[in-house]
Design an enzyme around this catalytic site. Structure first.
Site, PDB file in Angstrom:
ATOM      1  N   SER A  60       0.838  -1.198   0.000  1.00 14.47           N
ATOM      2  CA  SER A  60       0.000   0.000   0.000  1.00 14.47           C
ATOM      3  C   SER A  60       0.877   1.253   0.000  1.00 14.47           C
ATOM      4  O   SER A  60       1.674   1.441  -0.922  1.00 14.47           O
ATOM      5  CB  SER A  60      -0.970  -0.042   1.184  1.00 14.47           C
TER       6      SER A  60
ATOM      7  N   GLU B 103      -9.131  -5.300  -4.028  1.00 10.79           N
ATOM      8  CA  GLU B 103      -8.502  -4.097  -3.520  1.00 10.79           C
ATOM      9  C   GLU B 103      -9.528  -3.004  -3.207  1.00 10.79           C
ATOM     10  O   GLU B 103      -9.277  -2.127  -2.375  1.00 10.79           O
ATOM     11  CB  GLU B 103      -7.500  -3.549  -4.539  1.00 10.79           C
TER      12      GLU B 103
ATOM     13  N   HIS C 235      -7.525  -5.802   0.440  1.00 11.21           N
ATOM     14  CA  HIS C 235      -6.302  -5.001   0.502  1.00 11.21           C
ATOM     15  C   HIS C 235      -5.534  -5.342   1.781  1.00 11.21           C
ATOM     16  O   HIS C 235      -6.053  -5.210   2.888  1.00 11.21           O
ATOM     17  CB  HIS C 235      -6.698  -3.523   0.503  1.00 11.21           C
TER      18      HIS C 235
END
Length: 510
Positions: free
Chosen positions: A198, A311, A405
């Site tokens: 990320s 995601e 995610h």
């Protein structure tokens, strides 16, 4: 057995005492730069003063100020104590004096540049270290402490040397510490893999683009990096002025800004922040990261990059409704052409929310892998792309749209066992552990083997370097179940289209 005498090592700054956990040496809370407090706030990290005697390295160092509840909910757990004095790192190593120096893997935590720490449970380095590498995690400045611009601070720098990306400089300082000291932990300073997820992945790519990181690492892994554009310095300056006014400092001086309490920044309205991206235009990142890659100016280093199957799970935390993506396309399209084109790419998906979820995933995350891999190929440098779509056996009912995610982290770091307590209600299975062992094997082999001349990463199957002609992507899992397959032409039409559209479509505003 490793005895008490063996858990001490000497660094350039002084002696450290760690612990042995299951035959792995662990050193926690090692300072890698001077505390960035008082007059050192919003300055480049300064060198450490050496200490006398033995320093205890058995406890985590403080994390940067942040929202604890937010980190517990989505950031991987409780980040521990907070302080502006937060520049600490942690080391796991199987041998302090190996016969051959070991590969080094450096983890940059995610969290939108606002939450997280290197001591969070999912990032435990024991499992990878036990398989023959030196693992390093670190804390760095977050939020306004890590990314900030204001005219009063600009005056402190010569022209062209302004700094706004203090968090990236912290990461660079940690890499410099590694170059000085990792040999004392059995590591090879000539084989350093920088990896992150990320905002940690965005950090990796930003350091690929920074002129200040040359020679400090040798390859990179970017997990779930996003295509959001960096903040222009002009806009960051406007935000800095607005923040000062919020504290009734209309014509703020640098000393007045530095006198504000460190804990006063993180609760502010997100609109005042610069994240979850870096600031483009300072000496650390002179040009936007995406521009550097698309123009082929990134450092010539091997890169592994990929993303997950759901995601879009993270977008709700940014206030983005997936259905709004489709609404925006309707508003901006011409004679319905763009939406019709996109619907053709997602055959059988008609619901705006479901379609928006997949489009948001692909334009914000999947396409970043394609853009970076294409830039690497055009620059004559190897890249490997992956797509992670595995869900633990006991949690598949919780993740109907795929891997959220960040959910790949305990598989690539092989840290499932460290998370056993957190996952007590839905424990990991032996099949989960077997899959994590295989997946993390590719990460380890990339760290051990990848060079500018590599054609594949060793595994079962071997993972060939990415080329646009066949666009082969490694799929780690499919529809939540375990598999390791190479898919040719992976989402090719989508990523080619979204590469052209992402500048106009990727926004945080819902």
């Amino acid at each position: 057995m490793k005895n008490d005498r063996m858990i001490r090592t000497h660094t350039a700054e002084g002696e450290l005492r760690g612990v042995v956990e299951d035959e792995v040496f662990v050193f926690k809370g090692i300072p890698y730069a001077a505390p960035p407090v008082g007059p050192l706030r919003w300055r480049a990290p300064k060198p450490l003063h050496p200490w006398q005697g033995e320093r205890d390295a058995t406890k985590w160092g403080s994390a940067s100020w942040q929202n604890r509840d937010y980190c517990v909910a989505i950031g991987g757990g409780d980040p521990g104590a907070f302080s502006e004095d937060c520049l600490y790192l942690n080391v796991w190593t199987p041998e302090l004096t190996p016969s051959t120096p070991l590969p080094v893997m450096v983890w940059l935590h995610g969290g939108g540049f606002t939450i997280g720490s290197g001591g969070l449970t999912p990032y435990a380095g024991h499992a990878l270290a036990s398989r023959g590498v030196v693992m390093v995690t670190l804390n760095y400045r977050l939020g306004h402490l890590g990314f900030f611009a204001h005219p009063a601070l600009d005056k402190e720098y010569p022209e062209g040397e302004v700094v706004n990306n203090f968090a990236l400089l912290d990461q660079i300082a940690a890499l410099q510490w590694i170059q000085r000291n990792i040999a004392a932990f059995g590591g090879n300073r000539h084989n350093v893999t920088l990896m992150g997820e990320s905002s940690g992945a965005r950090s990796v790519l930003s350091l690929f683009a920074s002129p200040l990181s040359v020679g400090l690492f040798h390859k990179g892994i970017a997990q779930s990096a996003y295509t959001l554009p960096d903040v222009p310095r002009k806009k960051a300056l406007q935000k800095g002025i607005a923040l000062a006014r919020h504290f009734s400092l209309d014509n703020a001086t640098a000393s007045q800004l530095r006198a504000l309490p460190a804990e006063a920044f993180w609760p502010l309205d997100p609109q005042m922040a610069n994240g979850p991206v870096a600031i483009a235009g300072d000496s650390v990142l002179p040009e936007p990261m995406l521009k550097v890659f698309t123009s082929g100016k990134q450092h010539r280093l091997p890169l592994m990059i990929g993303s997950n199957s759901d995601e879009a799970s993270v977008l709700s935390y940014f206030g983005v409704d997936p259905a709004s993506v489709i609404a925006r396309i309707r508003q901006t399209q011409r004679i319905g052409l763009r939406l019709k084109m996109i619907r053709c790419l997602y055959d059988g998906v008609y619901d705006d929310n479901a379609l928006g979820r997949q489009v948001a995933r692909d334009i914000t995350f999947t396409t970043m892998g394609y853009v970076a891999a294409l830039a690497q190929h055009n620059n004559g440098v190897p890249a490997w792309r992956y797509y992670f779509d595995y869900v633990s056996e006991n949690a598949r009912d919780c993740y109907p749209d795929g891997t959220w995610h960040g959910n790949e982290i305990p598989y690539v770091l092989n840290s499932l066992d460290a998370l056993s307590e957190q996952m007590a209600e839905r424990p990991f299975t032996e099949k989960d552990r077997a899959f994590a062992s295989k997946v993390s094997g590719y990460w380890l082999n990339f760290a051990r083997e990848a060079t500018l001349f590599s054609h594949h990463i060793t595994g079962e199957p071997d993972w060939p370097v990415w080329r646009p002609s066949d666009d082969r992507v490694m799929r780690f899992g499919e529809k939540g179940k375990a598999s390791l397959t190479l898919e040719k032409g992976f989402m090719r039409r989508r990523t080619q289209l979204f590469r052209l559209l992402m500048k106009s479509m990727v926004r945080l505003e819902g």
